[in-house]
Design an enzyme around this catalytic site. Structure first.
Site, PDB file in Angstrom:
ATOM      1  N   LYS A   1      -1.185  -8.244 -15.660  1.00 44.45           N
ATOM      2  CA  LYS A   1      -2.083  -8.739 -14.607  1.00 44.45           C
ATOM      3  C   LYS A   1      -3.117  -7.676 -14.241  1.00 44.45           C
ATOM      4  CE  LYS A   1      -0.956  -8.936  -9.972  1.00 44.45           C
ATOM      5  NZ  LYS A   1      -0.208  -9.406  -8.794  1.00 44.45           N
TER       6      LYS A   1
ATOM      7  N   HIS B   1       8.474  -4.152  -1.805  1.00 41.44           N
ATOM      8  CA  HIS B   1       7.537  -4.121  -2.934  1.00 41.44           C
ATOM      9  C   HIS B   1       7.600  -2.798  -3.685  1.00 41.44           C
ATOM     10  CE1 HIS B   1       4.120  -5.051  -5.390  1.00 41.44           C
ATOM     11  NE2 HIS B   1       3.635  -3.855  -5.089  1.00 41.44           N
TER      12      HIS B   1
ATOM     13  N   GLN C   1       0.884  -1.185   0.000  1.00 47.58           N
ATOM     14  CA  GLN C   1       0.000   0.000   0.000  1.00 47.58           C
ATOM     15  C   GLN C   1       0.913   1.224   0.000  1.00 47.58           C
ATOM     16  OE1 GLN C   1      -3.563  -0.294   0.221  1.00 47.58           O
ATOM     17  NE2 GLN C   1      -3.782   1.907  -0.059  1.00 47.58           N
TER      18      GLN C   1
ATOM     19  N   GLY D   1      -2.021 -16.794  -5.665  1.00 44.08           N
ATOM     20  CA  GLY D   1      -2.903 -16.557  -6.827  1.00 44.08           C
ATOM     21  C   GLY D   1      -2.147 -16.005  -8.034  1.00 44.08           C
TER      22      GLY D   1
END
Ligand code: R5P
Length: 300
Positions: free
Chosen positions: A190, A129, A96, A224
């Site tokens: 994606k 990230h 985030q 996933g």
């Protein structure tokens, strides 16, 4: 002088500290019956006027791990440390890194701001990230990339692979690793539903028929993303897919999902205290690289 404090969240910190020849100062950690945390530096006089290198990581139990890290930083500062370097290989909440929807916080920036406010002067992390969340530390943050080490290990299983990022955001990481080994890189497109979290892929031509593929990402959480990407890559005729991801959170049914995807092997870095035992999974030790970066950063 530099001294080390190692929280139970990141026991591999001990190997790094020993490689660097740092004296280790022990801490007492406990959890009160109501769930609150307690940390006490034993022999705080050994912290006074020294530089502290504090090893922790923030998974599992992100909130507790983060709060414990903050408590330890505060304790080191109050014990008279002249500098505190927080070494946190997995930095939670870094996904985030901005407000994606109105009304959201910027959780990643808040986490690093809290670390800095508690007293950390430098932050060392691994394959965060988004480097955007490191902004509170300005030039005092180091993000160590380890995808090159994961690729080196993957080459035991693959012949001249093409390195694929499962989304555009992971392309820089994938290409860094590919370049280090003279390989080509490409990416899939994606889409993630911001409400349900469901992952889907937009068709895109990539030439991988008959090729070995190395899928490089930073995090495997539910599995996933990489499971779906593996299925798509195999459906395009790839010979074999190996997945290399830095942080293997592997929540819930992740390992089963990975098994069912057809991936040949999954390589993970040891950035967490937890390791899953499964024939598909293989952990790559990154403590040498962390030690080398700290040596350079701290001038020891
Ligand atoms: C997202 O952009 C990250 O780079 C990872 O791809 C993501 O966090 C993986 O999550 P999951 O395993 O739940 O798909």
């Amino acid at each position: 002088m530099h001294v080390a404090i190692i929280l139970s969240e990141y026991p591999a910190g001990l190997e790094v500290a020993l490689k660097l020849g740092l004296e280790v100062i022990h801490v007492h950690e406990k959890e009160f019956p109501d769930g609150e945390l307690y940390v006490r530096i034993l022999e705080p006089e050994r912290v006074k006027s020294n530089n502290v290198v504090l090893f922790s990581t923030t998974y599992p139990r992100q909130e507790k791990a983060l709060l414990k890290t903050l408590l330890a930083i505060d304790a080191a500062r109050r014990a008279g440390a002249v500098g505190i370097t927080a070494v946190i290989p997995y930095l939670a909440y870094a996904r985030q890194d901005k407000m994606f929807l109105p009304g959201e916080p910027v959780s990643g920036g808040l986490v690093t701001w809290l670390l800095k406010s508690a007293g950390a002067g430098q932050l060392v992390t691994v394959d965060v990230h988004s480097t955007r969340v490191l902004e509170p530390f300005q030039d005092k943050a180091v993000n160590i990339l380890v995808s090159d080490l994961l690729v080196a290990r993957a080459l035991n299983y693959l012949d001249n692979p093409v390195v694929i990022a499962p989304d555009k955001g992971a392309l820089e990481r994938a290409c860094y690793a590919a370049r280090a080994h003279g390989l080509n890189c490409d990416f899939l497109v994606k889409q993630r539903d911001r409400i349900t979290g469901e992952v889907s892929y937009v068709p895109r031509e990539i030439s991988i028929s008959g090729r070995d593929v190395l899928l490089v990402d930073d995090i495997i959480s539910t599995g996933g993303t990489v499971a779906e990407a593996t299925r798509i890559i195999l459906s395009k005729g790839a010979r074999r897919v190996v997945i290399a991801a830095t942080h293997g959170l592997l929540v819930g049914e992740a390992v089963r999902r990975l098994e069912e995807s057809g991936a040949y092997r999954i390589l993970l870095a040891n950035t967490l205290s937890t390791k899953h035992a499964h024939p598909l999974l293989e952990y790559v030790d990154i403590t040498n690289k962390i030690s080398a970066e700290l040596k350079r950063l701290l001038g020891i």
